[in-house]
Design a protein around this motif. Structure first.
Motif, PDB file in Angstrom:
ATOM      1  N   SER A  19     -15.403  48.710 -38.657  1.00 14.57           N
ATOM      2  CA  SER A  19     -15.461  50.096 -38.180  1.00 14.57           C
ATOM      3  C   SER A  19     -14.360  50.954 -38.809  1.00 14.57           C
ATOM      4  O   SER A  19     -14.523  52.159 -38.937  1.00 14.57           O
ATOM      5  N   GLU A  20     -13.246  50.349 -39.220  1.00 18.10           N
ATOM      6  CA  GLU A  20     -12.186  51.106 -39.873  1.00 18.10           C
ATOM      7  C   GLU A  20     -12.565  51.520 -41.288  1.00 18.10           C
ATOM      8  O   GLU A  20     -12.081  52.519 -41.802  1.00 18.10           O
ATOM      9  N   GLN A  22     -15.601  52.357 -42.339  1.00 14.81           N
ATOM     10  CA  GLN A  22     -16.706  53.302 -42.379  1.00 14.81           C
ATOM     11  C   GLN A  22     -16.188  54.723 -42.214  1.00 14.81           C
ATOM     12  O   GLN A  22     -15.457  55.011 -41.275  1.00 14.81           O
ATOM     13  N   PHE A  23     -16.592  55.617 -43.114  1.00 14.85           N
ATOM     14  CA  PHE A  23     -16.176  57.015 -43.062  1.00 14.85           C
ATOM     15  C   PHE A  23     -17.111  57.782 -42.150  1.00 14.85           C
ATOM     16  O   PHE A  23     -18.317  57.780 -42.328  1.00 14.85           O
ATOM     17  N   LYS A  24     -16.540  58.431 -41.155  1.00 14.26           N
ATOM     18  CA  LYS A  24     -17.343  59.224 -40.229  1.00 14.26           C
ATOM     19  C   LYS A  24     -17.217  60.685 -40.605  1.00 14.26           C
ATOM     20  O   LYS A  24     -16.389  61.406 -40.058  1.00 14.26           O
ATOM     21  N   GLY A  25     -17.993  61.128 -41.554  1.00 13.62           N
ATOM     22  CA  GLY A  25     -17.951  62.514 -42.005  1.00 13.62           C
ATOM     23  C   GLY A  25     -18.903  63.375 -41.200  1.00 13.62           C
ATOM     24  O   GLY A  25     -19.663  62.915 -40.361  1.00 13.62           O
ATOM     25  N   LYS A  26     -18.851  64.660 -41.471  1.00 15.01           N
ATOM     26  CA  LYS A  26     -19.738  65.592 -40.793  1.00 15.01           C
ATOM     27  C   LYS A  26     -21.147  65.468 -41.363  1.00 15.01           C
ATOM     28  O   LYS A  26     -21.324  65.254 -42.556  1.00 15.01           O
ATOM     29  N   THR A  27     -22.112  65.650 -40.494  1.00 16.13           N
ATOM     30  CA  THR A  27     -23.490  65.666 -40.960  1.00 16.13           C
ATOM     31  C   THR A  27     -23.771  67.018 -41.609  1.00 16.13           C
ATOM     32  O   THR A  27     -22.986  67.959 -41.494  1.00 16.13           O
ATOM     33  N   GLU A  30     -23.890  69.819 -39.001  1.00 11.51           N
ATOM     34  CA  GLU A  30     -22.568  70.258 -38.539  1.00 11.51           C
ATOM     35  C   GLU A  30     -21.885  71.138 -39.585  1.00 11.51           C
ATOM     36  O   GLU A  30     -21.221  72.117 -39.247  1.00 11.51           O
TER      37      GLU A  30
END
Length: 93
Positions: A19-20, A22-27, A30
């Protein structure tokens, strides 16, 4: 990092949680909403500035009207933004 043997490799090896990494960018949605919000804010402030400037120029001289209109439209803009956000929160409850 220089590795001399296999023991040295295991000592310097770093483990990461999946989980660290993985990049959680904006969709895309958004991103578009934030762009639209930015341009709506600019448009709202511009309209308020134009209306207040026109109103103050008809009453006082231009030298006084422009700074007063700028400050007043800035205050009105922030009040409108806060009021709209509170209204949306109230409607979503």
């Amino acid at each position: 990092m220089e590795l001399r043997d296999l023991k040295d490799f295991y000592e310097k090896q770093t483990y990461y949680d999946y989980s660290e990494t993985q990049f959680k960018g904006k969709t895309d949605l958004e991103k578009r909403v934030s762009e639209l919000t930015f341009f709506v804010n600019i448009a709202l402030f511009s309209v308020l500035l134009a209306i207040t400037t026109y109103a103050f120029i008809s009453v006082v001289t231009t030298i006084l009207a422009v700074p007063i209109a700028f400050v007043l439209s800035l205050v009105i803009f922030f009040v409108c933004k806060k009021g709209i956000s509170k209204g949306i929160k109230y409607l979503l409850k």
